[in-house]
Design an enzyme around this catalytic site. Sequence first.
Site, PDB file in Angstrom:
ATOM      1  N   GLU A 164      -8.710  -6.436  -1.267  1.00  0.00           N
ATOM      2  CA  GLU A 164      -8.005  -5.885  -2.429  1.00  0.00           C
ATOM      3  C   GLU A 164      -6.504  -5.895  -2.173  1.00  0.00           C
ATOM      4  O   GLU A 164      -6.029  -6.344  -1.129  1.00  0.00           O
ATOM      5  CB  GLU A 164      -8.483  -4.455  -2.688  1.00  0.00           C
ATOM      6  CG  GLU A 164      -8.265  -3.519  -1.513  1.00  0.00           C
ATOM      7  CD  GLU A 164      -8.975  -2.181  -1.660  1.00  0.00           C
ATOM      8  OE1 GLU A 164      -9.739  -1.999  -2.626  1.00  0.00           O
ATOM      9  OE2 GLU A 164      -8.768  -1.315  -0.796  1.00  0.00           O
ATOM     10  N   ASP A 180      -0.078   3.148  -1.998  1.00  0.00           N
ATOM     11  CA  ASP A 180      -0.030   1.791  -2.552  1.00  0.00           C
ATOM     12  C   ASP A 180       1.390   1.352  -2.892  1.00  0.00           C
ATOM     13  O   ASP A 180       1.654   0.871  -4.000  1.00  0.00           O
ATOM     14  CB  ASP A 180      -0.915   1.688  -3.807  1.00  0.00           C
ATOM     15  CG  ASP A 180      -2.317   2.215  -3.592  1.00  0.00           C
ATOM     16  OD1 ASP A 180      -2.873   1.973  -2.512  1.00  0.00           O
ATOM     17  OD2 ASP A 180      -2.849   2.889  -4.500  1.00  0.00           O
TER      18      ASP A 180
END
Length: 512
Positions: A176, A14
């Site tokens: 997301e 991420d």
Amino acid sequence: MQYSNPVIPGFHPDPSVCRVGEDFYLVTSSFEYFPGVPIFHSQDLVHWKQIGHCLTRQSQLDLEGCRSSMGIYAPTIRFHNGRFYMITTNVKMFRNFYVWAESPEGPWSEPIWPEWPSVDPSLFFDEDGRVYITGTGGFFGDEPKGIYQAEIDIASGKLVSERRLVWQGTGGKSAEGPHLYRVNGQYYLMIAEGGTEYGHMVTIARSALPYGPFESNPANPILSHRSTGSSIQATGHADLVQLEDGSWWAVFLGIRPVSVPFSGRHHHLGRETFLAPVTWSADGWPVIGDNGKIAEKMDVGTLPIALDETATPDVGDFNANQLGLEWNFLRNPRDEDWSLESRPGWLTLHGSEVTLNDTGSPAFVGRRQQHFKCSVATLLSFDPVHEGEEAGLTVFMNNRFHYEIALTRGGDGGRKVIFRRRIGSLWRVELEEAYEGNDIILGLDAEPAQYTFFFAAPNGERKSFGSGECSLLSTEVAGGFTGVYLGLYATGNGKRCEAPASFNWFQYKHNS
């Protein structure tokens, strides 16, 4: 000239990046590990050096009782008016917060907690002074799933507008990881879809207004390796950055699975940080890599390649008054469980009742495995007094999947070396052998598909002592979102150890 992907190997998922002048700063998720949110610096986007952590105090990062693969998810880093901001979610309590600092090395502020029921939050500082928070919603009640956005007062964390659903993606599962950008007068909303597995992808939409309506890119996804035979898989969760020369680049996560005969692909190093160039189509859409595909070797283009200062010594000692930045604890450490001062030049662990099988905070200090092929060793000094007192070296994926080679005291009162494997509900000490001394070298050799463990007396010959498949510690088997750690630990297996365990040095050598 070419660079190699991943640019930050091992469990660093991420990624989020920002540029300040000629310098780049990047953060990644850290889940149940402490300190949280490692922060890196680079001057060329290729060579990254860790300079600290954003979350270094329990008041910032409460991980008590945190289950494996919970904790800190998907941070975003941004720079505005002389301050760095890092926003993230602590999934243990399902709350979002941000911290700020004037120096990326810290210290970072105490958390500010906006009323923002989502995960994967991101901040965008617009040219008109407005600040937007964007995140993934749809977790409560009948609220539709998708990307939500609101205006926020960055000083207080209070929302100053209603929270709106702005885009639900292109139809892939799990919309997301949103980031909002403004490019040439247009607002671009980039997200991840498909789940952070083999169907992962990056999609993007744009609008003339920050709340939309957003028009989906007809060429979506702009990044995905789904249904390919590439050695890099699960590419997604990207962030964009523009260089001073006007060029654009993307950082994103991906995995490097190992093919195991008769059982398919498995990845155990975790989700890693990759880099690719971004071009813009004639109709104003970003294109990542080669029409959404990237490779292990990529052209540097106009990147200002700098001297590589990221190398660390093969053998590290514990002579400093603090641990190196590569080391982490499992959850919030107990002060009484570890010390660099009680035996100067050594890391001393005082084993507690907590074991590696628990979701508490064991006496554990570990670092990521970042290379498929590596050799690890440590010198342990330990004189276990009571049955069950144990200290050693672990290959740790989570509390249900790990291997250990350790020194312990058995029921007969004798000291012995053991090799143990924990695979889900299956637990077994597979090898044990009497050992006379207090000092012992414990180690392992890692290959892409197997770990081979060994031990030796100081200045003695090493002896092979057990092996374990890497695939059994992979995400495909063990589940979760993390990667393998190589850890030093001590435990009393239900009782506090009377004897301390001291580690003099730790060796990590790699050749891939």
